[in-house]
Design a protein around this motif. Structure first.
Motif: not given
Lengths: 466, 263
Positions: A230, A335, A397-400, A402-403, A405-410, A412
């Motif tokens: 990618g 990274e 990627e290291r920790i989770r 919150r703000i 995340r639902p968007i960033h999850a997949r 990003r």
């Protein structure tokens, strides 16, 4: 370069014949580059075969040698070093006539295909190239959607598909960066600050032609089996020596980043030292502020990109292990290096786009910019912040986090580029292109009567009409 | 020309009482408020259908965060769009203008207010994020926490249950008991992978040569979910997903046995 130079007497230029036309020009550059690339490829192939214990050539070394020779000899062929050699051996500064010759005087359309130092020529070269790149990039998007039209592999095999996705990504992002520093930075910016040309005209030509040499390298990735990483080129994956297409990716980034760095140095110097009398920092058009901060950011960002790609190339060619955990390396290194570039890079694109929005609004509402100082302060603040928050992306990627995340999850990288950059940067820059009657695209049509640009030099509140 | 214009306007104003200038600011604010309410209402309805189902408390709060932040974002973005759109439509000058518009002088109070409000909004996001982060990382391990070791490789998952000696590799189904806290130890054999079970609110990178521990989560809903790789990891990255079944304790026990584990 019209009115002032007409009166001075210029030594008559020798009538060019075919040889004079072709050398130096892009034709001789390509001939030199291709021949040298072939020679280098054969030599390094023989060399690595002889050196390796099992008689297998080092593909990555061969590919890298081919690209290096192509870039170097392209520049010899196009005459990038002619001026330097002349200066070194004749020990005198070039005469005014020679400078004009370099700037493409009386060479007609052919000056666009030579190592021409005139900033408007370079701007036009950049513009045409960027259009081609954007076309290729959007064809990438088209191919992706075409392949997705029905399930299963129909037009491309999975490897080619992955490569096209990566190529689409890097093409669009790189083209948007070039759009800022290339056509706008070279063509418009000197006019807006009242400079006669860029500070370093030869570096100007160099930055464009380096971009030019990067394009065949980039497209060759497809021929060499593509790359599977990618557009981000994440490292342990990039180290896997499946196909030499990855080398093409790394080399493209190297050449492109050097080209952008050169352009950035040039723009920075131009804005700092070549503003016309009365063009104080407080009167600088907001668009110039945007470009200025953008190139400062790219000067901090791109070196780490160069470093990371060099490390990947070393991993691939010399079997070092910067990123291989099994041999003591660490993928975090890549990274961090990547996002140290990637985070400011978003603002490299976004800052000029925001500045364009402000400039366009000011011109079309026919009012001075509201809160000019605060806006400049805001742009400076964004640039400073963007350099120190690179940790956020690896942090996702290291920790989770919150703000969002639902968007960033997949999505990003997908969301970042498509939601911010597409409407934000491209839209605004297109708006810039339509500013008044004065876009470079329009100027092609009206080349020669560019006087209305002068007006933009003054406060942004002034109208661009008349 | 321009002076004549101004004088002409002034004259016409004094001669005939012109229709009162509509109160633009009030109009825009009303449009903005109405649109905000409408869009928020639409979002609250639509969110029920488009937010993915949550199967753990953690993911519940994720979805809630998403819901709230979108609700907050609607008025903020509409504020920009409504003012812009209103100005474009109402203040448009159709013929070619002959002079510049009246300059808008920035007042310190306006600028400070603008800066203050946007800063407060950003600070709110930060505080919300930090608070949620603290909340979700502060869950302590309990005695019956299920430990699952996750190993990613190109292009499959391996799930080890060290408490039971069971392993599930490249299988189509991984099972987890409902209402029992789970902790994942995630690592990778080759390249960077991303371990994600969206419905449980789990997402963490699988780094080669390094084990990352997730926070402890408790699946609350029996059902079938998906574990997938969320970091491009090569050619068959898109195939790197498997089903995760959250099941009753009994079903889980029999599945563990069938995977070669002991209870």
């Amino acid at each position: 370069m019209s009115s002032t130079t007409d009166s001075t007497t210029v030594a008559p230029v020798r009538r060019p014949n075919l040889i004079n036309n072709l050398f130096p020009s892009v034709v001789s550059g390509i001939v030199f580059g291709v021949v040298a690339a072939a020679v280098a490829g054969v030599l390094v192939n023989r060399l690595t075969t002889a050196l390796s214990p099992d008689g297998v050539p080092n593909d990555d070394a061969v590919i890298s040698a081919v690209y290096t020779a192509w870039v170097l000899f392209f520049f010899i062929g196009i005459g990038a070093f002619n001026g330097i050699f002349k200066w070194a051996f004749s020990r005198r500064e070039p005469t005014y006539a020679e400078e004009l010759q370099l700037a493409g005087k009386d060479q007609g359309l052919w000056r666009y295909f030579r190592y021409t130092t005139d900033h408007k020529v370079v701007g036009m070269q950049y513009l045409a190239t960027v259009f081609v790149l954007f076309f290729l990039g959007s064809m990438g998007a088209f191919s992706i959607r075409l392949e997705q039209s029905t399930p299963g592999a129909i037009y491309f095999n999975p490897s080619t598909y992955n490569t096209i996705v990566g190529m689409h990504g890097i093409l669009m992002i790189a083209s948007t960066i070039i759009m800022v520093s290339g056509p706008f930075g070279n063509f418009i910016l000197p006019i807006m600050i009242g400079a006669r040309d860029m500070a370093f005209p030869r570096l100007n030509a160099l930055s464009y032609w380096m971009l030019f040499t990067a394009i065949p390298i980039f497209l060759s990735a497809l021929l060499l089996g593509g790359f599977q990483t990618g557009w981000t080129g994440y490292a342990p994956l990039a180290d896997q020596g499946l196909t030499p297409g990855m080398d093409a990716y790394c080399f493209t980034i190297l050449v492109f980043a050097i080209s952008t760095t050169i352009a950035a140095v040039n723009i920075l110097t131009t804005v700092i030292v070549m503003r016309t009398r009365g063009m104080t920092w407080g009167r600088l058009p907001i668009f110039v502020w945007g470009v200025l901060l953008s190139v400062i950011l790219s000067l901090t960002a791109f070196p780490s990109f160069i470093v990371s790609q060099t490390m990947v190339l070393m991993d691939r060619i010399f079997q070092t292990s910067f990123f291989l955990a099994a041999s003591g390396g660490n993928n975090w290194l890549y990274e961090h290096l990547f996002w140290f570039m990637g985070h400011p890079e978003v603002y490299v694109i976004a800052l000029p786009a925001m500045a364009v929005a402000a400039e366009v609004a000011a011109v079309f509402t026919r009012k001075p910019l509201f809160g000019y100082r605060l806006l400049v302060g805001g742009l400076v603040g964004i640039s400073v912040l963007s350099v120190i928050v690179w940790g956020a992306s690896p942090l996702y990627e290291r920790i989770r986090e919150r703000i969002d995340r639902p968007i960033h999850a997949r999505y990003r990288t997908h969301f970042d580029s498509h939601r911010h950059l597409l409407p934000g940067a491209c839209g605004n820059i297109l708006a810039r292109a339509g500013l008044g009657h004065g876009s470079p695209a329009v100027c092609v049509r009206r080349a020669g009567q560019l006087r209305h640009w002068r007006r933009l030099r003054y406060l942004p509140g002034r109208s661009a009409y008349r | 020309m321009s002076e004549a214009n101004i004088e002409g306007n002034a004259g016409s104003v004094s001669a005939t009482p012109a229709p009162a200038e509509p109160r633009h600011l009030r109009r825009v604010l009303i449009i903005w408020a109405v649109l905000s309410v409408v869009v928020i209402a639409i979002w609250l309805v639509v969110a029920q259908f488009i937010l993915p189902p949550a199967a753990s408390g953690l993911d519940d709060s994720d979805n809630f965060t998403f819901l709230v932040l979108t609700v907050l974002a609607v008025p903020v973005s509409l504020f920009v769009f409504v003012f812009l759109g209103y100005s474009l439509i109402v203040f448009r000058v159709k013929e070619r203008p002959t002079e510049d518009g009246p300059p808008l002088q920035p007042r310190p109070s306006l600028q400070i207010g603008w800066l203050g409000i946007t800063s407060l909004l950003c600070l709110f996001l930060l505080i919300w994020g930090l608070f949620a982060f603290y909340q979700e990382t502060s869950a302590a391990a309990t005695t019956n926490t299920l430990v699952v070791q996750v190993t990613a490789q190109q292009w499959q998952w391996t799930f080890d249950y060290p408490q039971y000696g069971a392993t599930s590799q490249g299988a189509q189904v991984i099972e987890m008991p409902v209402n029992r806290p789970v902790e994942f130890y995630v690592t990778s054999k080759d390249v960077l992978h991303g371990f994600s079970i969206r419905a449980l609110g789990v997402r963490v990178d699988a780094n080669p040569g390094e084990t990352t521990t997730t926070t402890i989560i408790t699946p609350t809903q029996i059902g079938s979910y998906t574990v997938q790789c969320v970091e491009l990891c090569g050619l068959y990255h898109s195939y790197m997903w498997e089903a995760v079944n959250v099941v009753s304790a009994d079903t889980f026990n029999s599945w563990i046995t069938s995977q070669g584990g002991h209870l």
